[in-house]
Design an enzyme around this catalytic site. Structure first.
Site, PDB file in Angstrom:
ATOM      1  N   ASN A   8       3.803  -7.125  -7.740  1.00  0.00           N
ATOM      2  CA  ASN A   8       3.771  -5.992  -6.808  1.00  0.00           C
ATOM      3  C   ASN A   8       2.532  -6.004  -5.917  1.00  0.00           C
ATOM      4  O   ASN A   8       2.090  -4.956  -5.438  1.00  0.00           O
ATOM      5  CB  ASN A   8       3.851  -4.661  -7.570  1.00  0.00           C
ATOM      6  CG  ASN A   8       5.111  -4.555  -8.400  1.00  0.00           C
ATOM      7  OD1 ASN A   8       6.194  -4.905  -7.930  1.00  0.00           O
ATOM      8  ND2 ASN A   8       4.979  -4.115  -9.640  1.00  0.00           N
ATOM      9  N   ARG A   9       1.983  -7.187  -5.700  1.00  0.00           N
ATOM     10  CA  ARG A   9       0.799  -7.361  -4.838  1.00  0.00           C
ATOM     11  C   ARG A   9      -0.443  -6.622  -5.371  1.00  0.00           C
ATOM     12  O   ARG A   9      -1.414  -6.436  -4.649  1.00  0.00           O
ATOM     13  CB  ARG A   9       1.081  -6.910  -3.393  1.00  0.00           C
ATOM     14  CG  ARG A   9       2.123  -7.771  -2.683  1.00  0.00           C
ATOM     15  CD  ARG A   9       1.653  -9.222  -2.616  1.00  0.00           C
ATOM     16  NE  ARG A   9       2.515 -10.059  -1.791  1.00  0.00           N
ATOM     17  CZ  ARG A   9       3.523 -10.800  -2.242  1.00  0.00           C
ATOM     18  NH1 ARG A   9       3.831 -10.766  -3.534  1.00  0.00           N
ATOM     19  NH2 ARG A   9       4.228 -11.564  -1.441  1.00  0.00           N
TER      20      ARG A   9
END
Length: 214
Positions: free
Chosen positions: A191-192
């Protein structure tokens, strides 16, 4: 227009937590380097990008090979009269970066470069194959040359000149030691929400450790 906006990847191979890092970043670099080496998938684990400020004021980056690292810093070799050599002489503040895609890791090192001692440069030069030694002599790195053929003619002449002879290190060729003042370790996460841990050198030579937002 080539649209790359849908190029996406989920980073899920590892994590970087404060509970599992040493107080000295060189120890962590050493651990990561050998983990990547053992994991595989990277042709040259020691390939790094060296960024300098050129004499024209623009930054310039190129990939070179890290040849040694110690608690003092990171060593690579080059022609001191090359574009990068002149840039470092003019402004020794440089940036080194490693990207190890196989383990979704990146290391960014800011530091001050200085020439290695002559005996260190001699020792590494002596360890190189003769072809690499002659290449260092024949190449006026970064200078304009008339053709590839002219370079190969010069090399053949040098091969004859140094046949069965010791090949000395040219004085304009040697090592740079980059003494780090900041080392950032980046570990890809889902999710970065990547892990970014930065070590900054303090006046007492200890390291301040901070987590940076991804």
């Amino acid at each position: 227009m080539e649209d790359l906006s849908n190029y996406r990847k989920s980073y899920e191979k590892s994590e970087l937590l404060e509970t599992n890092i040493p107080e000295d970043p060189i120890n962590l670099f050493n651990r990561w380097f050998h983990e990547v080496e053992d994991f595989g998938g990277v042709d040259e684990v020691n390939a790094m990008t060296v960024s300098t400020i050129s004499l024209n004021g623009f930054p310039k980056s190129r990939v070179v090979l890290l040849k040694q690292f110690t608690f003092e810093g990171f060593i690579f070799y080059t022609n001191y009269n090359s574009e990068k050599g002149k840039a470092i002489e003019n402004n020794p503040a440089v940036c080194l970066s490693f990207f190890w895609h196989s383990m979704e890791r990146q290391v960014i090192i800011q530091g001050i470069a200085e020439k290695t001692s002559e005996n260190i440069s001699d020792g590494y030069f002596d360890s190189r194959p003769n072809g690499s030694k002659l290449g260092a002599i024949v190449s006026n790195q970064s200078e304009i040359i008339p053709s590839r053929n002219s370079l190969e003619i010069q090399l053949k002449q040098l091969e004859q000149d140094f046949q069965n002879k010791e090949i000395p290190r040219p004085k304009h060729w040697g090592g740079f030691l980059v003494k780090p003042i900041s080392i950032e370790f980046w570990q890809g996460r889902p999710n970065r929400l990547h892990d970014r841990i930065r070590f900054q050198l303090q006046a007492d030579f200890s390291w301040k450790i901070d987590r940076l937002a991804p």
